[in-house]
Design a protein around this motif. Structure first.
Motif, short mmCIF file in Angstrom:
data_model
loop_
_atom_site.label_atom_id
_atom_site.label_comp_id
_atom_site.label_asym_id
_atom_site.label_seq_id
_atom_site.Cartn_x
_atom_site.Cartn_y
_atom_site.Cartn_z
N LYS A 205 -1.75 10.08 13.23
CA LYS A 205 -0.75 9.19 14.06
C LYS A 205 -0.25 8.30 13.08
N TRP A 206 -0.94 8.08 11.98
CA TRP A 206 -0.44 7.29 10.70
C TRP A 206 0.83 8.43 10.31
N LYS A 207 0.72 9.39 10.07
CA LYS A 207 1.77 10.41 9.26
C LYS A 207 2.91 10.45 10.38
N LYS A 208 2.65 10.47 11.62
CA LYS A 208 3.73 10.62 12.61
C LYS A 208 4.77 9.48 12.60
N ALA A 209 4.18 8.23 12.65
CA ALA A 209 4.68 6.87 12.57
C ALA A 209 5.46 6.69 11.15
N ILE A 210 4.85 7.47 10.21
CA ILE A 210 5.96 7.27 8.80
C ILE A 210 7.10 7.99 9.11
N GLU A 211 7.22 9.28 9.48
CA GLU A 211 8.09 10.02 9.69
C GLU A 211 9.10 9.43 10.84
N LYS A 212 8.52 8.86 11.96
CA LYS A 212 9.33 8.35 13.20
C LYS A 212 10.20 7.03 12.37
N ASP A 213 9.43 6.38 11.65
CA ASP A 213 10.23 5.27 11.18
C ASP A 213 11.14 5.20 9.85
N GLY B 254 2.95 0.58 1.10
CA GLY B 254 2.36 0.46 2.55
C GLY B 254 1.09 0.81 2.65
N VAL B 255 0.08 -0.05 3.13
CA VAL B 255 -1.27 0.39 3.26
C VAL B 255 -1.70 0.47 4.77
N SER B 256 -1.96 1.66 5.15
CA SER B 256 -2.44 1.67 6.48
C SER B 256 -3.62 1.60 6.46
N VAL B 257 -4.12 0.84 7.95
CA VAL B 257 -5.57 0.73 8.18
C VAL B 257 -5.85 1.63 9.64
N ASP B 258 -4.93 2.55 9.76
CA ASP B 258 -5.14 3.73 10.69
C ASP B 258 -6.48 4.41 10.83
N VAL C 148 -0.18 4.68 1.53
CA VAL C 148 -1.46 5.14 1.43
C VAL C 148 -2.16 4.55 2.68
N ASN C 149 -3.51 5.12 2.75
CA ASN C 149 -4.18 5.00 4.12
C ASN C 149 -5.75 4.48 3.60
N ASP C 150 -6.28 3.49 4.27
CA ASP C 150 -7.56 3.04 4.03
C ASP C 150 -8.22 3.37 5.63
N PRO C 151 -8.82 4.37 6.08
CA PRO C 151 -9.03 4.57 7.27
C PRO C 151 -9.98 3.95 8.35
N ASN C 152 -10.74 2.99 7.68
CA ASN C 152 -11.72 2.21 8.37
C ASN C 152 -11.19 0.93 9.14
N LEU D 124 -3.04 -8.93 -9.24
CA LEU D 124 -2.91 -7.74 -8.13
C LEU D 124 -4.33 -6.86 -8.29
N PRO D 125 -5.06 -6.95 -7.06
CA PRO D 125 -6.52 -6.05 -7.26
C PRO D 125 -6.42 -4.61 -7.44
N THR D 126 -7.22 -3.97 -7.98
CA THR D 126 -7.09 -2.67 -8.44
C THR D 126 -7.75 -2.09 -7.59
N PHE D 127 -6.96 -0.89 -6.66
CA PHE D 127 -7.52 -0.01 -5.72
C PHE D 127 -6.79 1.21 -5.99
N THR D 128 -7.44 2.13 -5.28
CA THR D 128 -6.84 3.81 -5.19
C THR D 128 -7.32 4.03 -3.79
N LEU D 129 -6.04 4.69 -3.29
CA LEU D 129 -6.22 5.35 -2.02
C LEU D 129 -5.46 6.81 -1.83
N LYS D 130 -5.63 7.32 -0.89
CA LYS D 130 -4.92 8.62 -0.79
C LYS D 130 -3.52 8.64 0.11
N ASN D 131 -2.63 9.13 -0.39
CA ASN D 131 -1.02 9.11 -0.04
C ASN D 131 -1.32 10.23 1.29
N THR D 132 0.11 10.28 1.86
CA THR D 132 0.11 11.36 3.13
C THR D 132 0.00 12.75 2.37
N ASN D 133 -0.08 13.20 1.06
CA ASN D 133 -0.28 14.28 0.70
C ASN D 133 -1.73 14.47 0.08
#
Length: 154
Positions: A91-99, A82-86, A106-110, A24-33
């Protein structure tokens, strides 16, 4: 002719791709908070890394299956990251809530140019990578049945 071959070689060399048997590659990303989440925080568990985006219809359909899978499996043995590329965080946060997603997000926004997507070699969504309790990749894009069978076996 040599210039073309060199350019093709260089372009393929830039795209990393994890393979079955890799760690498993090591990476750190931000969550919804906006808190850092590291891939290393899921030791001694099966981990499904799920690349997705709010605008991806197959991803959103897959979220429903993942929500059910997450409820059915023992969270002390299995985790979904879950790693979003949003590129649009709202829109990413709304999708999490709706689903109704309860597993770690986490999100990697690029988009597809995000470092994490490149690290894994993600070229299409959804893309999933299942790692065992030792952090070894055991399946790429496994079906729900395959995940259930692999995880329940151990």
């Amino acid at each position: 002719m040599r210039k073309v071959i060199i350019l093709l070689f260089l372009s393929f060399g830039l795209q990393a791709q994890v393979k079955v048997g890799d760690t498993l590659p090591t990476f750190t990303l931000k969550n919804t908070n906006n808190i850092d989440v590291s891939s290393t925080s899921f030791k001694n568990k099966y981990v499904l890394i799920d690349f997705w985006a709010s605008w991806c219809a197959p991803c959103r359909k897959g979220n429903k299956e993942l929500v059910k899978l997450y409820k059915d499996l023992d969270s002390s043995k299995f985790e979904i990251l879950g790693v979003s590329v949003d590129t649009n965080i709202e829109k990413w946060k709304k999708a999490i809530e709706k689903d109704n997603i309860k597993f770690t997000q986490v999100n990697d926004p690029n988009g597809f140019d995000s470092k994490t997507a490149i690290l894994f070699g993600v070229e299409a969504l959804p893309s999933q990578f299942l790692f065992d309790t030792k952090g070894i990749l055991i399946a790429i894009n496994p079906t729900m049945d395959e995940m259930n069978n692999l995880i329940k076996k151990y």
